[in-house]
Design a protein around this motif. Structure first.
Motif, mmCIF file in Angstrom:
data_model
loop_
_atom_site.group_PDB
_atom_site.id
_atom_site.type_symbol
_atom_site.label_atom_id
_atom_site.label_comp_id
_atom_site.label_asym_id
_atom_site.label_seq_id
_atom_site.Cartn_x
_atom_site.Cartn_y
_atom_site.Cartn_z
ATOM 1 N N UNK A 18 0.876 -1.241 0.085
ATOM 2 C CA UNK A 18 -0.011 -0.033 0.066
ATOM 3 C C UNK A 18 0.957 1.195 -0.072
ATOM 4 N N UNK A 19 0.418 2.238 -0.942
ATOM 5 C CA UNK A 19 1.318 3.466 -0.955
ATOM 6 C C UNK A 19 0.581 4.892 -0.612
ATOM 7 N N UNK A 20 -0.532 4.652 0.151
ATOM 8 C CA UNK A 20 -1.272 5.810 0.611
ATOM 9 C C UNK A 20 -2.217 6.436 -0.292
ATOM 10 N N UNK A 21 -2.653 7.370 -0.038
ATOM 11 C CA UNK A 21 -3.696 8.316 -0.665
ATOM 12 C C UNK A 21 -3.130 8.707 -2.157
ATOM 13 N N UNK A 22 -3.872 8.499 -3.108
ATOM 14 C CA UNK A 22 -3.591 8.923 -4.453
ATOM 15 C C UNK A 22 -3.777 10.152 -4.904
ATOM 16 N N UNK A 23 -3.242 10.819 -5.919
ATOM 17 C CA UNK A 23 -3.549 12.064 -6.333
ATOM 18 C C UNK A 23 -3.086 13.251 -5.340
ATOM 19 N N UNK A 24 -2.101 13.146 -4.557
ATOM 20 C CA UNK A 24 -1.741 14.087 -3.747
ATOM 21 C C UNK A 24 -0.530 14.840 -4.401
ATOM 22 N N UNK A 25 -0.960 16.157 -4.732
ATOM 23 C CA UNK A 25 -0.001 16.945 -5.538
ATOM 24 C C UNK A 25 1.295 17.408 -4.806
ATOM 25 N N UNK A 26 2.367 17.349 -5.162
ATOM 26 C CA UNK A 26 3.668 17.667 -4.590
ATOM 27 C C UNK A 26 3.720 19.131 -4.540
ATOM 28 N N UNK A 27 3.917 19.812 -3.288
ATOM 29 C CA UNK A 27 4.138 21.240 -3.336
ATOM 30 C C UNK A 27 4.829 21.905 -4.355
ATOM 31 N N UNK A 28 4.262 23.132 -4.893
ATOM 32 C CA UNK A 28 4.986 23.972 -6.025
ATOM 33 C C UNK A 28 6.333 24.401 -5.662
ATOM 34 N N UNK A 29 6.186 25.277 -4.391
ATOM 35 C CA UNK A 29 7.643 25.700 -3.923
ATOM 36 C C UNK A 29 7.907 25.092 -2.700
ATOM 37 N N UNK A 30 8.386 23.847 -2.422
ATOM 38 C CA UNK A 30 8.667 23.330 -1.333
ATOM 39 C C UNK A 30 9.859 24.085 -0.470
ATOM 40 N N UNK A 68 4.901 21.511 6.035
ATOM 41 C CA UNK A 68 5.694 20.146 5.393
ATOM 42 C C UNK A 68 5.206 18.872 6.323
ATOM 43 N N UNK A 69 4.622 19.053 7.328
ATOM 44 C CA UNK A 69 4.341 17.898 8.427
ATOM 45 C C UNK A 69 2.856 17.639 7.666
ATOM 46 N N UNK A 70 1.978 18.744 7.523
ATOM 47 C CA UNK A 70 0.782 18.716 7.020
ATOM 48 C C UNK A 70 0.894 17.918 5.577
ATOM 49 N N UNK A 71 1.837 18.176 4.656
ATOM 50 C CA UNK A 71 1.672 17.570 3.381
ATOM 51 C C UNK A 71 2.215 16.209 3.554
ATOM 52 N N UNK A 72 3.199 15.964 4.392
ATOM 53 C CA UNK A 72 3.876 14.348 4.525
ATOM 54 C C UNK A 72 2.868 13.474 5.276
ATOM 55 N N UNK A 73 1.958 13.785 6.396
ATOM 56 C CA UNK A 73 1.509 12.962 7.343
ATOM 57 C C UNK A 73 -0.176 13.033 7.260
#
Length: 92
Positions: free
Chosen positions: A19-31, A39-44
């Motif tokens: 299993x690899x988690x939720x699909x269709x999660x966009x990577x941040x435009x300006x990381x 970042x924590x919100x994006x990752x977890x």
């Protein structure tokens, strides 16, 4: 044992997949501009609905490719699989 349909290899036993988690999660435009909290919100932080959900799966013991699947989180039933470059099918 449940069978999972790989878009490239066909039906295989569930032990071949991860299993690899939720699909269709966009990577941040300006990381580089994200705070630690962002970042924590994006990752977890991911959705955790009861019902049909788009997920990422990895065929680790087969073709070693990622694909997406629509799966019911309450029944574990797969409603469809699709390659990452394909459109998400309509929900059943």
């Amino acid at each position: 044992m449940q069978l999972i349909e790989c878009p490239w290899c066909g039906s295989r036993e569930e032990t071949e997949f991860h299993y690899g988690g939720q699909a269709h999660v966009a990577y941040p435009e300006n990381p580089a501009d994200l705070s630690d909290e962002e970042w924590a919100h994006y990752v977890f932080f991911r959705s955790n609905p009861k019902g049909t959900f788009a997920e990422r799966w990895y065929h680790s013991a087969g073709c070693r490719r990622w694909f997406n699947a629509l799966r019911d989180t309450a029944t574990y039933r797969f409603h469809g699989v699709y390659r990452p470059d394909e459109q998400k099918p309509a929900l059943p």
